[in-house]
Design a protein around this motif. Structure first.
Motif, PDB file in Angstrom:
ATOM      1  N   ASN A   1      53.906 -40.836  11.285  1.00 54.84           N
ATOM      2  CA  ASN A   1      54.494 -40.197  10.111  1.00 54.84           C
ATOM      3  C   ASN A   1      55.608 -39.245  10.527  1.00 54.84           C
ATOM      4  OD1 ASN A   1      51.366 -40.560   9.532  1.00 54.84           O
ATOM      5  ND2 ASN A   1      52.436 -40.722   7.577  1.00 54.84           N
ATOM      6  N   GLY A   2      56.480 -38.947   9.567  1.00 55.76           N
ATOM      7  CA  GLY A   2      57.496 -37.924   9.772  1.00 55.76           C
ATOM      8  C   GLY A   2      58.502 -38.276  10.858  1.00 55.76           C
ATOM      9  N   LEU A   3      58.857 -37.284  11.657  1.00 56.27           N
ATOM     10  CA  LEU A   3      59.892 -37.441  12.675  1.00 56.27           C
ATOM     11  C   LEU A   3      59.526 -38.488  13.722  1.00 56.27           C
ATOM     12  CD1 LEU A   3      60.941 -33.702  13.203  1.00 56.27           C
ATOM     13  CD2 LEU A   3      62.089 -35.456  11.829  1.00 56.27           C
ATOM     14  N   ALA A   4      58.238 -38.579  14.061  1.00 56.17           N
ATOM     15  CA  ALA A   4      57.804 -39.593  15.030  1.00 56.17           C
ATOM     16  C   ALA A   4      58.032 -40.998  14.485  1.00 56.17           C
ATOM     17  CB  ALA A   4      56.328 -39.390  15.372  1.00 56.17           C
ATOM     18  N   ALA A   5      57.787 -41.186  13.189  1.00 56.09           N
ATOM     19  CA  ALA A   5      58.009 -42.484  12.559  1.00 56.09           C
ATOM     20  C   ALA A   5      59.497 -42.819  12.524  1.00 56.09           C
ATOM     21  CB  ALA A   5      57.437 -42.488  11.149  1.00 56.09           C
ATOM     22  N   ILE A   6      60.322 -41.814  12.286  1.00 56.19           N
ATOM     23  CA  ILE A   6      61.767 -42.026  12.256  1.00 56.19           C
ATOM     24  C   ILE A   6      62.269 -42.460  13.634  1.00 56.19           C
ATOM     25  CG2 ILE A   6      63.991 -40.864  11.988  1.00 56.19           C
ATOM     26  CD1 ILE A   6      62.626 -39.127   9.819  1.00 56.19           C
ATOM     27  N   GLN A   7      61.767 -41.813  14.671  1.00 53.56           N
ATOM     28  CA  GLN A   7      62.164 -42.174  16.032  1.00 53.56           C
ATOM     29  C   GLN A   7      61.756 -43.607  16.360  1.00 53.56           C
ATOM     30  OE1 GLN A   7      64.104 -40.556  18.170  1.00 53.56           O
ATOM     31  NE2 GLN A   7      63.912 -42.330  19.523  1.00 53.56           N
ATOM     32  N   LEU A   8      60.572 -44.004  15.912  1.00 50.45           N
ATOM     33  CA  LEU A   8      60.111 -45.368  16.145  1.00 50.45           C
ATOM     34  C   LEU A   8      60.995 -46.367  15.400  1.00 50.45           C
ATOM     35  CD1 LEU A   8      57.989 -47.184  17.470  1.00 50.45           C
ATOM     36  CD2 LEU A   8      56.564 -46.890  15.413  1.00 50.45           C
ATOM     37  N   GLU A   9      61.390 -45.994  14.176  1.00 50.55           N
ATOM     38  CA  GLU A   9      62.277 -46.860  13.393  1.00 50.55           C
ATOM     39  C   GLU A   9      63.614 -47.048  14.108  1.00 50.55           C
ATOM     40  OE1 GLU A   9      63.834 -49.226  10.406  1.00 50.55           O
ATOM     41  OE2 GLU A   9      61.755 -48.603  10.738  1.00 50.55           O
ATOM     42  N   LYS A  10      64.117 -45.990  14.731  1.00 43.14           N
ATOM     43  CA  LYS A  10      65.361 -46.098  15.505  1.00 43.14           C
ATOM     44  C   LYS A  10      65.213 -47.114  16.636  1.00 43.14           C
ATOM     45  CE  LYS A  10      67.112 -41.398  14.726  1.00 43.14           C
ATOM     46  NZ  LYS A  10      67.476 -40.108  15.361  1.00 43.14           N
ATOM     47  N   GLU A  11      64.079 -47.057  17.306  1.00 44.54           N
ATOM     48  CA  GLU A  11      63.848 -47.984  18.419  1.00 44.54           C
ATOM     49  C   GLU A  11      63.792 -49.426  17.944  1.00 44.54           C
ATOM     50  OE1 GLU A  11      60.309 -46.659  20.363  1.00 44.54           O
ATOM     51  OE2 GLU A  11      61.125 -44.674  20.831  1.00 44.54           O
ATOM     52  N   TYR A  12      63.097 -49.657  16.831  1.00 43.14           N
ATOM     53  CA  TYR A  12      63.041 -51.007  16.291  1.00 43.14           C
ATOM     54  C   TYR A  12      64.435 -51.498  15.892  1.00 43.14           C
ATOM     55  CZ  TYR A  12      57.928 -50.590  15.855  1.00 43.14           C
ATOM     56  OH  TYR A  12      56.583 -50.448  16.110  1.00 43.14           O
ATOM     57  N   SER A  13      65.205 -50.626  15.233  1.00 44.09           N
ATOM     58  CA  SER A  13      66.536 -51.014  14.755  1.00 44.09           C
ATOM     59  C   SER A  13      67.483 -51.291  15.904  1.00 44.09           C
ATOM     60  CB  SER A  13      67.113 -49.919  13.845  1.00 44.09           C
ATOM     61  OG  SER A  13      66.334 -49.760  12.680  1.00 44.09           O
ATOM     62  N   GLN A  14      67.335 -50.549  16.997  1.00 44.34           N
ATOM     63  CA  GLN A  14      68.192 -50.777  18.162  1.00 44.34           C
ATOM     64  C   GLN A  14      67.964 -52.166  18.760  1.00 44.34           C
ATOM     65  OE1 GLN A  14      67.284 -47.410  20.629  1.00 44.34           O
ATOM     66  NE2 GLN A  14      68.578 -46.000  19.447  1.00 44.34           N
ATOM     67  N   GLU A  15      66.748 -52.676  18.640  1.00 43.70           N
ATOM     68  CA  GLU A  15      66.451 -54.019  19.131  1.00 43.70           C
ATOM     69  C   GLU A  15      67.204 -55.080  18.330  1.00 43.70           C
ATOM     70  OE1 GLU A  15      62.274 -54.909  19.561  1.00 43.70           O
ATOM     71  OE2 GLU A  15      61.785 -52.787  19.826  1.00 43.70           O
ATOM     72  N   LEU A  16      67.518 -54.738  17.066  1.00 42.98           N
ATOM     73  CA  LEU A  16      68.152 -55.703  16.168  1.00 42.98           C
ATOM     74  C   LEU A  16      69.653 -55.488  16.028  1.00 42.98           C
ATOM     75  CD1 LEU A  16      65.487 -55.524  13.321  1.00 42.98           C
ATOM     76  CD2 LEU A  16      65.721 -57.355  15.005  1.00 42.98           C
ATOM     77  N   ALA A  17      70.176 -54.417  16.626  1.00 43.98           N
ATOM     78  CA  ALA A  17      71.578 -54.055  16.437  1.00 43.98           C
ATOM     79  C   ALA A  17      72.500 -55.176  16.911  1.00 43.98           C
ATOM     80  CB  ALA A  17      71.890 -52.772  17.191  1.00 43.98           C
ATOM     81  N   GLY A  18      73.544 -55.419  16.128  1.00 47.89           N
ATOM     82  CA  GLY A  18      74.514 -56.435  16.511  1.00 47.89           C
ATOM     83  C   GLY A  18      75.085 -57.159  15.307  1.00 47.89           C
ATOM     84  N   THR A  19      75.942 -58.108  15.576  1.00 47.00           N
ATOM     85  CA  THR A  19      76.626 -58.861  14.529  1.00 47.00           C
ATOM     86  C   THR A  19      75.760 -60.013  14.030  1.00 47.00           C
ATOM     87  OG1 THR A  19      78.747 -58.349  15.570  1.00 47.00           O
ATOM     88  CG2 THR A  19      78.724 -60.122  13.952  1.00 47.00           C
ATOM     89  N   LEU A  20      75.666 -60.144  12.727  1.00 51.39           N
ATOM     90  CA  LEU A  20      74.851 -61.205  12.125  1.00 51.39           C
ATOM     91  C   LEU A  20      75.673 -62.471  11.972  1.00 51.39           C
ATOM     92  CD1 LEU A  20      72.848 -59.279   9.354  1.00 51.39           C
ATOM     93  CD2 LEU A  20      72.260 -59.694  11.734  1.00 51.39           C
ATOM     94  N   THR A  21      75.904 -63.118  13.087  1.00 48.61           N
ATOM     95  CA  THR A  21      76.596 -64.407  13.047  1.00 48.61           C
ATOM     96  C   THR A  21      75.661 -65.470  12.490  1.00 48.61           C
ATOM     97  OG1 THR A  21      75.887 -64.951  15.292  1.00 48.61           O
ATOM     98  CG2 THR A  21      77.980 -63.760  15.060  1.00 48.61           C
ATOM     99  N   GLU A  22      76.231 -66.584  12.074  1.00 50.37           N
ATOM    100  CA  GLU A  22      75.404 -67.687  11.575  1.00 50.37           C
ATOM    101  C   GLU A  22      74.432 -68.154  12.650  1.00 50.37           C
ATOM    102  OE1 GLU A  22      74.937 -68.821   8.717  1.00 50.37           O
ATOM    103  OE2 GLU A  22      76.702 -68.450   7.476  1.00 50.37           O
ATOM    104  N   GLU A  23      74.902 -68.183  13.891  1.00 50.72           N
ATOM    105  CA  GLU A  23      74.052 -68.629  14.992  1.00 50.72           C
ATOM    106  C   GLU A  23      72.862 -67.697  15.178  1.00 50.72           C
ATOM    107  OE1 GLU A  23      77.958 -70.314  15.170  1.00 50.72           O
ATOM    108  OE2 GLU A  23      77.337 -68.213  15.161  1.00 50.72           O
ATOM    109  N   ARG A  24      73.132 -66.392  15.111  1.00 47.42           N
ATOM    110  CA  ARG A  24      72.040 -65.442  15.298  1.00 47.42           C
ATOM    111  C   ARG A  24      71.040 -65.528  14.153  1.00 47.42           C
ATOM    112  NH1 ARG A  24      72.014 -58.753  15.542  1.00 47.42           N
ATOM    113  NH2 ARG A  24      69.817 -58.622  14.947  1.00 47.42           N
ATOM    114  N   VAL A  25      71.534 -65.583  12.923  1.00 55.37           N
ATOM    115  CA  VAL A  25      70.637 -65.660  11.766  1.00 55.37           C
ATOM    116  C   VAL A  25      69.771 -66.913  11.850  1.00 55.37           C
ATOM    117  CG1 VAL A  25      70.520 -65.919   9.263  1.00 55.37           C
ATOM    118  CG2 VAL A  25      72.130 -64.295  10.260  1.00 55.37           C
ATOM    119  N   THR A  26      70.375 -68.030  12.201  1.00 57.05           N
ATOM    120  CA  THR A  26      69.629 -69.281  12.331  1.00 57.05           C
ATOM    121  C   THR A  26      68.547 -69.152  13.406  1.00 57.05           C
ATOM    122  OG1 THR A  26      71.609 -70.528  11.705  1.00 57.05           O
ATOM    123  CG2 THR A  26      69.827 -71.757  12.770  1.00 57.05           C
ATOM    124  N   LYS A  27      68.908 -68.563  14.534  1.00 56.35           N
ATOM    125  CA  LYS A  27      67.965 -68.383  15.636  1.00 56.35           C
ATOM    126  C   LYS A  27      66.805 -67.481  15.226  1.00 56.35           C
ATOM    127  CE  LYS A  27      67.743 -66.629  20.388  1.00 56.35           C
ATOM    128  NZ  LYS A  27      68.526 -66.001  21.497  1.00 56.35           N
TER     129      LYS A  27
END
Length: 418
Positions: free
Chosen positions: A51-77
């Protein structure tokens, strides 16, 4: 003039009731904008909750794993990877005709990235259909490419073609929205953006500070009637000229200062907790069909422009009512009715005309027009011209302000002294 202006401003600012109202509004802003931070929830891959700030930090980590351009190839993959989760019999359970992931598999591979998968899933849904179970992604047949951006374009077109009972999009409106959509750049870039998403969800809470400001300035003219000071003011040398301008100017300055303090407190809390990461990401990562070619920061600034336009419009209305009516209480009753009328009437699913009117009232106007299809594609067609809801709101309240100003002074000057 300067001394009159200063006197009228201090008269508003030092009034005991106003001080209390301002402090209460600041406390409410503090509470309302801290609450989303304190209640923010994120689940670790083992299912444990943060909860709270710890949850926000975890959300940042998850989002960093997904960061990047959503090309058709990536979305398909990524769709293929999601579907592959269901191919292992040990990872799924059957519920009637449905095949679902086991809880531990869902918590590990889907839940941390649900917003990302939901963004993709929404592009393939029919308009006005929700799919919180991501069943479209699970069941769709993949070819060489998912055609993510073509699916988005098809969804927009299908939405434009819906017949909403007693109203539908005209050819002019369709051309307007298709032109706007053509300006949206693809492919999208994805990344962490929780702070901006939370801010958009909370902007409407600033209506509390607007109501507080209306309470403070309602007696600017009506208070003089109640105390009998109007007979003295209107008989003085500057009572019908400079003093009126000083009162109006002081009320506007007070309103702008108090609202800005509330706004800085609200945005400061949210962005300090969540961070400013994602400010340059496209608005479409909140909703894939949004037709505005803005970044998250640009969209936030536009929301602020709407908020300030609603503020100056309501200040103008309040001052005019204060000059026309004999008591501040009646002014406040009318103000609250104007602000909260959509709450009492509610939006109708079949009355397009009523909805178009209610969407311009303050309570609805302070709500961002971006997240949902219904509000994103809300427009006002005039002969030869289509105006989107954002522009309409800003123009309306600026016009209300400009038109009201001459009538405020006139109403006070023509007041009959008792």
């Amino acid at each position: 003039m300067n001394s009159l202006f200063k006197y009228e401003f201090m008269k508003i600012a030092k009034k005991r009731m106003n001080i209390v109202v301002v402090l209460v509004s600041l406390c409410l802003t503090l509470f309302l904008f801290i609450l989303p931070v304190k209640s923010y929830i994120s689940l670790e891959k083992d299912g444990s909750q943060l909860n709270g700030l710890a949850a926000i930090q975890l959300e940042k980590e998850y989002s960093q794993e997904l960061a990047g351009t959503l090309t058709e190839e990536r979305v398909t993959k990524d769709i293929a990877a999601y579907q592959a989760l269901f191919s292992n019999p040990e990872q799924v359970i059957k519920d009637g005709n449905q095949v679902l992931l086991k809880d531990d598999m869902y918590a590990r591979y889907v839940l941390p990235y649900f917003s990302y998968y939901k963004l993709i899933d929404d592009a393939f849904l029919e308009p006005q259909v929700t799919d919180n179970g991501l069943t479209v992604l699970r069941d769709m047949k993949l070819g060489d490419t998912a055609d993510f951006y073509q699916a988005r374009a098809d969804k927009v077109k299908n939405y434009m073609d819906i017949d909403f009972s007693d109203w539908k999009y005209s050819a002019q409106e369709k051309a307007f929205w298709h032109a706007k959509n053509s300006q949206v750049e693809t492919p999208y870039v994805y990344g962490y953006h929780a702070g901006w998403k939370s801010l958009f969800q909370c902007f409407e809470l600033l209506i509390v500070s607007i109501i507080a400001i209306c309470i403070c300035i309602a007696p600017v003219f009506a208070g003089e009637y109640q105390t009998g000071a109007d007979s003295v003011i209107l008989s003085t040398r500057y009572g019908k000229s400079k003093l009126i301008k000083a009162k109006i100017g002081a009320a506007f300055l007070f309103a702008l200062l108090i609202f800005t303090v509330n706004l800085l407190l609200a945005a400061g809390i949210q962005l300090a907790a969540f961070g400013t990461g994602g400010w340059n990401l496209p608005l479409q990562i909140l909703n894939v069909t949004i037709p505005y070619a803005f970044s998250l920061l640009e969209a936030a600034l536009i929301c602020l422009a709407v908020l300030y336009s609603v503020l100056i419009g309501m200040v103008s209305i309040t001052l005019w009512l204060s000059a026309k009516l004999k008591t501040a209480f009646v002014v406040l009753v009318i103000d609250v009715l104007i602000i909260l009328l959509p709450v009492f009437l509610g939006l109708s699913g079949s009355n397009g005309v009523l909805n178009h009117i209610l969407m311009l009232f303050p309570y609805m106007a302070v709500q961002p027009a971006f997240p949902a299809e219904y509000t994103s594609y809300f427009s006002y067609p005039f002969p030869g011209l289509t105006v989107d809801i954002i522009t309409m709101r800003i123009v309306l309240y600026v016009v209300i302000c400009v038109v009201s100003l001459p009538f405020i002074g006139r109403a006070f000057k023509r007041h009959q002294v008792q």
